[in-house]
Enzyme design. Structure first.
Site, mmCIF file in Angstrom:
data_model
loop_
_atom_site.group_PDB
_atom_site.id
_atom_site.type_symbol
_atom_site.label_atom_id
_atom_site.label_comp_id
_atom_site.label_asym_id
_atom_site.label_seq_id
_atom_site.Cartn_x
_atom_site.Cartn_y
_atom_site.Cartn_z
ATOM 1 N N CYS A 114 -4.010 -39.068 74.893
ATOM 2 C CA CYS A 114 -4.874 -38.046 74.292
ATOM 3 C C CYS A 114 -6.143 -37.773 75.097
ATOM 4 C CB CYS A 114 -5.249 -38.439 72.861
ATOM 5 S SG CYS A 114 -3.809 -38.642 71.784
ATOM 6 N N HIS A 256 -11.281 -34.572 70.534
ATOM 7 C CA HIS A 256 -9.831 -34.625 70.433
ATOM 8 C C HIS A 256 -9.447 -34.575 68.964
ATOM 9 C CE1 HIS A 256 -5.790 -35.984 70.288
ATOM 10 N NE2 HIS A 256 -6.090 -37.199 69.884
ATOM 11 N N ASN A 286 -2.241 -33.170 65.517
ATOM 12 C CA ASN A 286 -2.702 -33.870 66.713
ATOM 13 C C ASN A 286 -1.769 -33.511 67.859
ATOM 14 O OD1 ASN A 286 -3.176 -35.737 68.774
ATOM 15 N ND2 ASN A 286 -3.551 -37.438 67.389
#
Length: 335
Positions: A114, A256, A286
């Site tokens: 990520c 993020h 996500n």
């Protein structure tokens, strides 16, 4: 000196919307349970046969258009940040480069999960500032739906697929869009908190056959939550000190998009009001390395970002890895 400036932004999402209601028919869950714990209402998943490289190519094409480039011939470097490459070997980036017409450009993947987009952004910015290339392309692209276990409710409700890309070019020190600094870090002692146990050399050389579940993504949610808040906050504060900004001078925090509670906790740690934290995970989930460019595009399209305002980007991912970036927002239209 050369300075790296953000010149274009493009995104691409697969058309299939997967709502919480649909997942409730597959798992012992509900829209209320998912929304309360994550802030996610829906996410996008690829159709059968669609790959990370497909999403990356379209996002890259749109970023080139946003930057006013007719083709990719002027791009000297492409980095694709992804945890879900088209193949274990070779990398996805060279194929994407060929499909975009990036003749002879250097192209490689970054696997920082990520945090990958921030890592890739730093690498391309460094190449421009060192005078090695005039322009570069950064793409964060993921197809997490291909690595989620059909038996794991926890991960299946969180992750989505998508791609976001930015074009960086050489510019003036006071030009809106300039990348002013980065802070990157890692801690490999936490490697097992976010992982796919099977498929790599460690498992293959062990002589122990992998189970079906070992080929899917796993995450220790509670430990990851605490690490994410700590590392993103710490990295952000370190970078603010390095570039000489106070939190009051930050227009928006673009974190993020892992979990709404994580985003709120990081904003609180930094002393930022909730409305200054960009969020779009309710619509896309996500998306790992794609999440920051997707969030930037949504905020820009909605008119939330002003030309010249100071932005703080921050991310945390498997590895463990984390990173932050500081820039001023350019006068661009996402494509």
């Amino acid at each position: 000196m050369s300075y790296a400036v953000l010149r274009g932004l493009g995104t691409h999402l697969p058309p299939r919307r997967v709502t919480n209601a649909e997942l409730a028919t597959l798992f012992d869950t509900s829209d209320e349970w998912i929304t309360t714990r994550t802030g996610i209402k829906e996410r996008r998943w690829v159709r059968p046969g669609q790959s990370t490289g497909d999403l990356a190519t379209e996002a890259g094409r749109r970023a080139l258009k946003s930057a006013g480039l007719d083709d990719g011939a002027e791009i000297g470097l492409l980095i694709v940040a992804t945890t879900t490459p088209d193949h274990p070997c070779p990398g996805t980036a060279p194929d994407v480069a060929a499909r975009l017409g990036l003749a002879n450009a250097a192209a490689y993947d970054i696997a920082a999960v990520c945090s990958g987009f921030v890592y890739a952004l730093e690498a391309v910015a460094n190449a421009i500032e060192a005078g090695r290339v005039e322009r570069g392309l950064v793409i964060g692209a993921e197809t997490y739906s291909t690595i989620l276990s059909p038996n794991d409710r926890t991960t299946s409700v969180i992750f989505g697929d998508g791609a976001g890309a930015v074009v960086l070019g050489r510019g003036a020190p006071d030009e809106p869009g300039r990348l002013l600094g980065f802070d990157l870090g890692s801690d490999g002692t936490g490697r097992d908190l976010i992982t796919i146990p099977a498929g790599g050399s460690r498992q293959r050389s062990s002589g122990v056959a992998a189970s079906d579940d070992d080929h899917y993504f796993t995450m220790q949610g509670k430990k990851v939550f605490a690490q994410a808040v700590h590392r993103m906050s710490e990295s952000s504060l370190a970078l603010l000190g390095r570039v000489g900004w106070t939190t009051d001078q930050v227009g928006h925090l673009v974190g993020h998009q892992a979990n709404l509670r994580i985003l709120k906790a990081v904003a609180e740690q930094l002393g930022l009001e909730p409305h200054r934290s960009v969020t779009n995970l309710d619509k896309v989930g996500n998306t790992s390395a794609a999440s920051i460019p997707l969030a930037l595009a949504d905020a820009a399209t909605a008119g939330e970002l002003r030309t010249g305002e100071r932005l703080l980007l921050t991310a945390f991912g498997g590895g463990l890895t984390w990173g932050s970036a500081a820039l001023t927002w350019p006068d661009i239209t996402p494509a």
